[in-house]
Design a protein around this motif. Structure first.
Motif, PDB file in Angstrom:
ATOM      1  N   LYS A 298      14.041  12.689  86.903  1.00  0.00           N
ATOM      2  CA  LYS A 298      15.327  13.063  87.482  1.00  0.00           C
ATOM      3  C   LYS A 298      15.639  14.525  87.128  1.00  0.00           C
ATOM      4  CE  LYS A 298      18.810  10.053  88.660  1.00  0.00           C
ATOM      5  NZ  LYS A 298      19.206   8.704  88.423  1.00  0.00           N
ATOM      6  N   PHE A 299      15.452  14.842  85.857  1.00  0.00           N
ATOM      7  CA  PHE A 299      15.744  16.194  85.381  1.00  0.00           C
ATOM      8  C   PHE A 299      14.811  17.207  86.052  1.00  0.00           C
ATOM      9  CE2 PHE A 299      15.726  19.673  82.355  1.00  0.00           C
ATOM     10  CZ  PHE A 299      17.084  19.791  82.101  1.00  0.00           C
ATOM     11  N   LYS A 300      13.562  16.817  86.211  1.00  0.00           N
ATOM     12  CA  LYS A 300      12.570  17.718  86.818  1.00  0.00           C
ATOM     13  C   LYS A 300      12.969  18.068  88.254  1.00  0.00           C
ATOM     14  CE  LYS A 300       8.256  17.019  85.348  1.00  0.00           C
ATOM     15  NZ  LYS A 300       6.948  16.352  85.258  1.00  0.00           N
ATOM     16  N   THR A 301      13.386  17.058  89.002  1.00  0.00           N
ATOM     17  CA  THR A 301      13.710  17.308  90.413  1.00  0.00           C
ATOM     18  C   THR A 301      15.049  18.037  90.545  1.00  0.00           C
ATOM     19  OG1 THR A 301      14.668  15.091  90.637  1.00  0.00           O
ATOM     20  CG2 THR A 301      12.381  15.364  91.302  1.00  0.00           C
ATOM     21  N   CYS A 302      15.775  18.104  89.451  1.00  0.00           N
ATOM     22  CA  CYS A 302      17.035  18.845  89.431  1.00  0.00           C
ATOM     23  C   CYS A 302      16.763  20.297  89.045  1.00  0.00           C
ATOM     24  CB  CYS A 302      17.881  18.140  88.389  1.00  0.00           C
ATOM     25  SG  CYS A 302      19.506  18.629  88.239  1.00  0.00           S
ATOM     26  N   LEU A 303      15.980  20.478  87.982  1.00  0.00           N
ATOM     27  CA  LEU A 303      15.718  21.825  87.485  1.00  0.00           C
ATOM     28  C   LEU A 303      14.872  22.629  88.482  1.00  0.00           C
ATOM     29  CD1 LEU A 303      16.255  23.573  84.923  1.00  0.00           C
ATOM     30  CD2 LEU A 303      13.915  23.073  84.293  1.00  0.00           C
ATOM     31  N   VAL A 304      13.853  21.994  89.039  1.00  0.00           N
ATOM     32  CA  VAL A 304      12.982  22.722  89.975  1.00  0.00           C
ATOM     33  C   VAL A 304      13.758  23.062  91.249  1.00  0.00           C
ATOM     34  CG1 VAL A 304      10.873  22.567  91.359  1.00  0.00           C
ATOM     35  CG2 VAL A 304      10.864  21.798  88.988  1.00  0.00           C
ATOM     36  N   GLU A 305      14.632  22.170  91.660  1.00  0.00           N
ATOM     37  CA  GLU A 305      15.468  22.469  92.827  1.00  0.00           C
ATOM     38  C   GLU A 305      16.347  23.694  92.539  1.00  0.00           C
ATOM     39  OE1 GLU A 305      18.376  19.468  93.749  1.00  0.00           O
ATOM     40  OE2 GLU A 305      18.620  20.168  95.798  1.00  0.00           O
TER      41      GLU A 305
ATOM     42  N   VAL B 204      12.316  21.929  77.272  1.00  0.00           N
ATOM     43  CA  VAL B 204      13.365  20.904  77.328  1.00  0.00           C
ATOM     44  C   VAL B 204      12.947  19.705  76.493  1.00  0.00           C
ATOM     45  CG1 VAL B 204      14.677  19.399  78.871  1.00  0.00           C
ATOM     46  CG2 VAL B 204      13.926  21.640  79.669  1.00  0.00           C
ATOM     47  N   TYR B 205      13.819  19.285  75.612  1.00  0.00           N
ATOM     48  CA  TYR B 205      13.551  18.114  74.781  1.00  0.00           C
ATOM     49  C   TYR B 205      14.552  17.043  75.170  1.00  0.00           C
ATOM     50  CZ  TYR B 205      12.788  15.354  70.544  1.00  0.00           C
ATOM     51  OH  TYR B 205      12.488  14.349  69.672  1.00  0.00           O
ATOM     52  N   ASN B 206      14.056  15.994  75.776  1.00  0.00           N
ATOM     53  CA  ASN B 206      14.946  14.992  76.365  1.00  0.00           C
ATOM     54  C   ASN B 206      14.665  13.652  75.691  1.00  0.00           C
ATOM     55  OD1 ASN B 206      16.262  13.261  78.133  1.00  0.00           O
ATOM     56  ND2 ASN B 206      15.220  13.975  79.970  1.00  0.00           N
ATOM     57  N   VAL B 207      15.651  13.138  74.939  1.00  0.00           N
ATOM     58  CA  VAL B 207      15.477  11.807  74.358  1.00  0.00           C
ATOM     59  C   VAL B 207      16.136  10.810  75.308  1.00  0.00           C
ATOM     60  CG1 VAL B 207      15.865  10.329  72.355  1.00  0.00           C
ATOM     61  CG2 VAL B 207      15.568  12.790  72.040  1.00  0.00           C
ATOM     62  N   CYS B 208      15.326  10.026  75.993  1.00  0.00           N
ATOM     63  CA  CYS B 208      15.885   9.085  76.969  1.00  0.00           C
ATOM     64  C   CYS B 208      15.865   7.709  76.333  1.00  0.00           C
ATOM     65  CB  CYS B 208      15.020   8.997  78.214  1.00  0.00           C
ATOM     66  SG  CYS B 208      14.441  10.539  78.852  1.00  0.00           S
ATOM     67  N   GLU B 209      17.001   7.084  76.171  1.00  0.00           N
ATOM     68  CA  GLU B 209      16.985   5.673  75.779  1.00  0.00           C
ATOM     69  C   GLU B 209      16.622   4.941  77.067  1.00  0.00           C
ATOM     70  OE1 GLU B 209      20.585   4.868  73.352  1.00  0.00           O
ATOM     71  OE2 GLU B 209      19.065   5.176  71.813  1.00  0.00           O
ATOM     72  N   ASP B 210      15.333   4.772  77.200  1.00  0.00           N
ATOM     73  CA  ASP B 210      14.745   4.570  78.513  1.00  0.00           C
ATOM     74  C   ASP B 210      15.315   3.386  79.287  1.00  0.00           C
ATOM     75  OD1 ASP B 210      13.108   5.953  80.111  1.00  0.00           O
ATOM     76  OD2 ASP B 210      11.273   4.918  79.536  1.00  0.00           O
ATOM     77  N   SER B 211      15.336   2.228  78.688  1.00  0.00           N
ATOM     78  CA  SER B 211      15.756   1.044  79.434  1.00  0.00           C
ATOM     79  C   SER B 211      17.269   1.054  79.668  1.00  0.00           C
ATOM     80  CB  SER B 211      15.342  -0.225  78.706  1.00  0.00           C
ATOM     81  OG  SER B 211      13.965  -0.145  78.446  1.00  0.00           O
TER      82      SER B 211
ATOM     83  N   ASP C  79       9.234  18.902  77.920  1.00  0.00           N
ATOM     84  CA  ASP C  79       8.736  19.589  79.116  1.00  0.00           C
ATOM     85  C   ASP C  79       8.834  21.094  78.933  1.00  0.00           C
ATOM     86  OD1 ASP C  79       8.777  17.453  81.625  1.00  0.00           O
ATOM     87  OD2 ASP C  79      10.159  16.963  80.016  1.00  0.00           O
ATOM     88  N   GLU C  80       7.787  21.763  79.369  1.00  0.00           N
ATOM     89  CA  GLU C  80       7.852  23.226  79.413  1.00  0.00           C
ATOM     90  C   GLU C  80       7.772  23.642  80.871  1.00  0.00           C
ATOM     91  OE1 GLU C  80       6.189  26.537  76.577  1.00  0.00           O
ATOM     92  OE2 GLU C  80       4.615  25.904  77.940  1.00  0.00           O
TER      93      GLU C  80
END
Ligand code: NAI
Length: 511
Positions: free
Chosen positions: A311-318, A416-423, A400-401
């Protein structure tokens, strides 16, 4: 208060000459403005046009049941427990104090849509209030798992939900036990074998399919349901070795199930059940094999849930490409400690995941020919690494770099350091998929006064929620997050008879 179908909507009522409503249907008329482009030599000729559409929404809310494949996993238990906590308003304590249940992370339940302006103030209402939607607390849950643990014990195993909430949910969850499932060990990691104590016996794939079909019919009848939605949230299976003679058409696939051909994943059997029963499914890894899906009318949305990193990737690259900045490399590391990570530690399963994660920026880059004039330049370094580290648990670390080229050959780098509480991110998203898919089954459209028809079975409207969304054939897939959200929001508004927002705000500026 405004009665909309069977649901009470407190927030809004549309008063317009272009909408009609009776006890069953809401019909909204919409003049869609688009621009047709013609190419003349090296020039584009733009011709604005208007097409009339009508959207007809059945406002009657059905009684819905959901069957999850992989019910006893992290997503399955978190989703079921989270909805029960909301339904029974269960509060719990942690070291941070007392918590109230909520649906944070759900687009439909916790985000808002701008519906217009009051004097100069913008007015927003909850997404779920714009069209009549199923209340998630009314969904009946069921499903399958290759592990026999009841949902209370499975929730303990998942280590996602606070301990106190687990204890409070125990009386509800311990009664819920997954049905035995189909298990083809070759398709998921060997390390999953030790939890597979709840499997449908035998090697006959047709018998397996018939058992699942019966399970679905029983579930529907026992719970007196109008609709059943089936959703795959079991472990990522490796791809099958593609063979057009085996998977090329729905008929061939059915034949291969009848002959128990080894290159058929479990997901194929579940998909076949959906085709038979015209149900809704969301994660369809082998979609391209099902040529007859249009006839069957089963909705599919794409592969994998778009939760944290993608989600973050498709936001940042956009954002970068939209700013005229040129991403040149994206290097993603994931440290994952849950059972999903354990499964992905086997290369064949990782390959499926890598594929769903990798294509997510392609259309964003391709749209900008100033930055990427050649095919070669589009081939940026996009690397995905997933490492299983049990200590990380469900708190996935995504590192992510992003390296981008700026003015005069300079570089801008994001680490970017993203801690996702995944579930805890995935469960509300899965809920949105279910609710929106159900809603879209009640909507029909008509173009230029033609007969009303259902949406295409490839439900690209839901791309906001999918890591690798699918699109109707011949249509470009959109991955850019803001475009995906705008598409979904505008569709719901148009169906309700509201105006699509182009953000010009002329009524406020010059009203
Ligand atoms: P999990 O490993 O905790 O749960 C999967 C469940 O599926 C397990 O209980 C397993 O026993 C069961 N299972 C495996 N094969 C089965 C079969 N043939 N039939 C029935 N059950 C079967 O994994 P989790 O975290 O719940 O993830 C589920 C899926 O969602 C995975 O594909 C994962 O990659 C994807 N996903 C998960 C996210 C998350 O945050 N947890 C985020 C995005 C995607």
């Amino acid at each position: 208060l405004y009665i909309f179908g069977q649901q009470l909507i407190q927030s809004m009522k549309v008063q317009s000459t272009t909408t009609q409503q009776d006890d069953h249907f809401l019909i909204a008329d919409y003049d869609y403005k688009s621009t047709n482009i013609e190419k003349n030599g090296d020039k584009y000729i733009a011709k604005p046009q208007i097409t009339n559409f009508k959207f007809k929404t059945d406002t009657r809310i059905p009684k819905v049941g959901v069957m999850l494949v992989g019910w006893g996993g992290n997503n399955g238990t978190t989703l079921t427990g989270g909805i029960l906590a909301n339904k029974f308003n269960i509060t719990w304590n942690s070291r941070r104090g007392t918590h109230q249940p909520n649906f944070y992370g759900s687009l439909t339940q916790s985000s808002v849509i701008k519906i217009g302006t009051c004097n100069t103030e913008e007015v927003f209402v909850p997404f779920k209030d714009v069209l009549p939607m199923v209340n998630p607390c009314d969904i009946v849950f069921g499903g399958w798992d290759i592990s026999s643990l009841n949902l209370a014990d499975a929730m303990g195993r998942a280590q996602v939900v606070d301990y106190d909430l687990q204890q409070k949910l125990r009386p509800y969850l311990e009664k819920l036990v997954p049905l035995p499932s189909i298990y083809y060990p070759d398709f998921i990691a060997a390390n999953q074998g030790d939890r597979a104590d709840n499997v449908i016996p035998g090697n006959n794939k047709l018998e397996h399919l018939n058992t699942i079909r019966k399970n679905i019919a029983d579930f529907k009848q026992q719970n007196n349901l109008d609709k059943v939605i089936l959703l795959w949230t079991a472990n990522t299976e490796r791809f099958c070795v593609e063979d057009p003679n085996v998977h090329g058409t729905a008929e061939k696939l059915m034949k291969s199930i009848e002959s128990s051909h080894p290159e058929n994943q479990c997901i194929n059997n579940f998909c076949m059940c959906c085709l038979f029963r015209r149900m809704l499914i969301h994660q369809w890894i082998t979609i391209k094999y099902y040529c007859s899906r249009k006839k069957a009318g089963v909705f599919v949305a794409g592969d994998d849930f778009k939760t944290g990193q993608t989600k973050f990737k498709t936001c940042l690259v956009e954002y970068l490409v939209g700013a005229g900045i040129k991403p040149k490399a994206i290097i993603s590391y994931n440290h994952l400690g849950n059972n999903d990570g354990k499964n992905l530690s086997q290369e064949s399963c990782f390959k499926s995941k890598e594929r769903s994660k990798k294509t997510c920026v392609d259309d964003i880059l391709e749209s900008n020919k100033v930055l990427y004039p050649t095919e070669e330049e589009l081939n940026i370094d996009h690397t995905i690494v997933i490492k299983y580290c049990p200590e990380t648990g469900d708190s996935k670390k995504a590192m992510d770099e992003y390296i981008a080229e700026i003015f005069l050959g300079g570089r801008q780098t994001f680490a970017v350091y993203n801690v996702c509480e995944d579930s805890l991110l995935a469960a509300p998203l899965i809920m949105d998929l279910l609710l929106l898919c159900e809603l879209f089954e009640r909507i029909q459209f008509s173009k230029d006064s033609s007969e009303f028809q259902r949406f295409d079975t490839v439900l690209s409207w839901l791309s906001y929620l999918m890591k690798a969304p699918k699109s109707e054939s011949g249509i470009t897939t959109i991955n850019a997050l803001s475009r995906q959200r705008a598409m979904l929001e505008n569709l719901v508004k148009v169906c309700a008879g509201l105006t699509v927002d182009d953000n010009l705000r002329l009524e406020v500026r010059y009203g």
